[in-house]
Design an enzyme around this catalytic site. Structure first.
Site, PDB file in Angstrom:
ATOM      1  N   HIS A  87       0.819  -1.215   0.000  1.00 22.86           N
ATOM      2  CA  HIS A  87       0.000   0.000   0.000  1.00 22.86           C
ATOM      3  C   HIS A  87       0.850   1.262   0.000  1.00 22.86           C
ATOM      4  O   HIS A  87       0.650   2.174  -0.805  1.00 22.86           O
ATOM      5  CB  HIS A  87      -0.928  -0.031   1.219  1.00 22.86           C
ATOM      6  CG  HIS A  87      -1.967   1.045   1.256  1.00 22.86           C
ATOM      7  ND1 HIS A  87      -1.745   2.267   1.838  1.00 22.86           N
ATOM      8  CD2 HIS A  87      -3.243   1.068   0.792  1.00 22.86           C
ATOM      9  CE1 HIS A  87      -2.848   2.996   1.747  1.00 22.86           C
ATOM     10  NE2 HIS A  87      -3.770   2.300   1.113  1.00 22.86           N
ATOM     11  N   ASN A 185     -13.086   4.939   2.690  1.00 24.60           N
ATOM     12  CA  ASN A 185     -13.797   4.088   1.729  1.00 24.60           C
ATOM     13  C   ASN A 185     -15.043   3.456   2.311  1.00 24.60           C
ATOM     14  O   ASN A 185     -15.432   2.355   1.910  1.00 24.60           O
ATOM     15  CB  ASN A 185     -12.853   2.982   1.231  1.00 24.60           C
ATOM     16  CG  ASN A 185     -11.583   3.532   0.613  1.00 24.60           C
ATOM     17  OD1 ASN A 185     -11.595   4.619   0.036  1.00 24.60           O
ATOM     18  ND2 ASN A 185     -10.505   2.794   0.741  1.00 24.60           N
TER      19      ASN A 185
END
Length: 328
Positions: A87, A185
């Site tokens: 990430h 998200n």
């Protein structure tokens, strides 16, 4: 976990060993339009608070100035800030990747430098304590030639506010550091159903939501009254582990487009008074953003745009509370 920070993992759509590409998203935000005047971000340092970085990646290694590990990986060894999740490497590449010997991918500001502050472990989990310590470290850090951190990117978030972290962010802003974070998200597609993720929700932070290639708000992107801007966040190619490249999706990908943009903007604005720098950065972003015909709870002031043109009029679509805060 109440006091944990995290990123929501994105599915790896494809993995490439070699990639020679100038991503179209750079032109969506018009980054290349200002590469000459902004010197591609040269002279600026972006602190990336994330899962670390692939320090040997061919498209990143020369832009990595330094790093520190605040996570529990490698038994907490502060000198090992390698990325085991991918990430952080992906986020770093969106900001500052470059092509080497005809191979690789360009980030928004390919000549800026990176300070890698690993605050999440291989499972994408960290703590508010680690992020607070990393923000304080970024404020105090000095490079070998006197470089200082100009921008902080945090593609992460937690569900609850934390006063120690908030205090560190406010102090960083007073020192002239522009702080950027992902909106989160947890969105449900309803602009009036608010989702909050910290530190993005704080007033002192530029909170970035995601749009798709049609410039529509991403279904997953958080909605709330403090969304500042949006940037591309779906199916984004960038650097990954083992010197590879992958495509990921999330507001984690949108935020570094803005952090990289700030690294460019800093070379196009007045910087004599450090405490005013975040103000001028926000002013630039606000006056140049492309208005999108969606709720400001989803897209804020619009799509980030970079241009050397001088616009003198403010956009009319903004959060009054946020506007008043930055322009008081």
């Amino acid at each position: 976990m109440k006091n944990s920070i995290h990123f929501k993992a994105s599915e790896v759509v494809s993995v490439l060993d070699t990639l020679t590409l100038t991503p179209g998203n750079l032109d969506v935000i018009k980054a290349r339009d200002v590469w000459e005047i902004s010197k591609q971000g040269e002279g600026n340092v972006v602190a990336v608070l994330d899962t670390g970085v692939d320090t040997d990646h061919q498209s990143l290694s020369r832009n990595i100035m330094d790093g520190y590990n605040f996570s529990d990986d490698d038994k907490g060894d502060p000198n090992i800030f390698e990325d085991y999740a991918g990430h952080g490497t992906h986020v770093a590449g969106i900001i500052a990747a470059y092509q080497d010997k005809g191979r690789g991918i360009y980030g928004v500001a390919p000549k800026c430098k990176l300070l890698i502050l690993k605050v999440m472990n291989r499972n994408g989990v960290g703590s508010y304590k680690s992020i607070t310590e990393a923000i304080n470290y970024a404020m105090d850090w000095t490079g070998p030639k006197g470089e200082k951190v100009n921008v902080i990117n945090m593609s992460l978030g937690g569900p609850t506010p934390n006063e120690e972290m908030h205090s560190a962010i406010k102090k960083a802003r007073r020192k002239g550091i522009t702080v950027v974070a992902a909106a989160g998200n947890e969105g449900d597609g309803n602009p009036n159903s608010f989702e909050r993720s910290y530190p993005g929700y704080y007033q002192e932070v530029i909170q970035v939501g995601s749009v798709n290639k049609e410039l529509q708000p991403s279904f997953f992107s958080n909605n709330n009254v403090n969304i500042d801007f949006v940037a591309p966040g779906e199916n984004v190619y960038s650097t990954h582990l083992d010197n590879k490249f992958v495509k990921l999706t999330g507001t984690s990908m949108a935020a570094p487009y803005v952090a990289g943009s700030v690294a460019l903007i800093l070379n196009m604005i007045e910087r004599e008074k450090p405490s005013m720098i975040p103000y001028f950065v926000y002013h630039y972003l606000l006056t140049h953003a492309r208005k999108l015909n969606y709720s400001i709870h989803s897209v804020g002031n619009g799509l980030v745009q970079l241009t050397s043109a001088n616009k003198l009029t403010f956009m009319t679509s903004y959060s009054p509370e946020k506007f008043a805060y930055f322009f008081k």
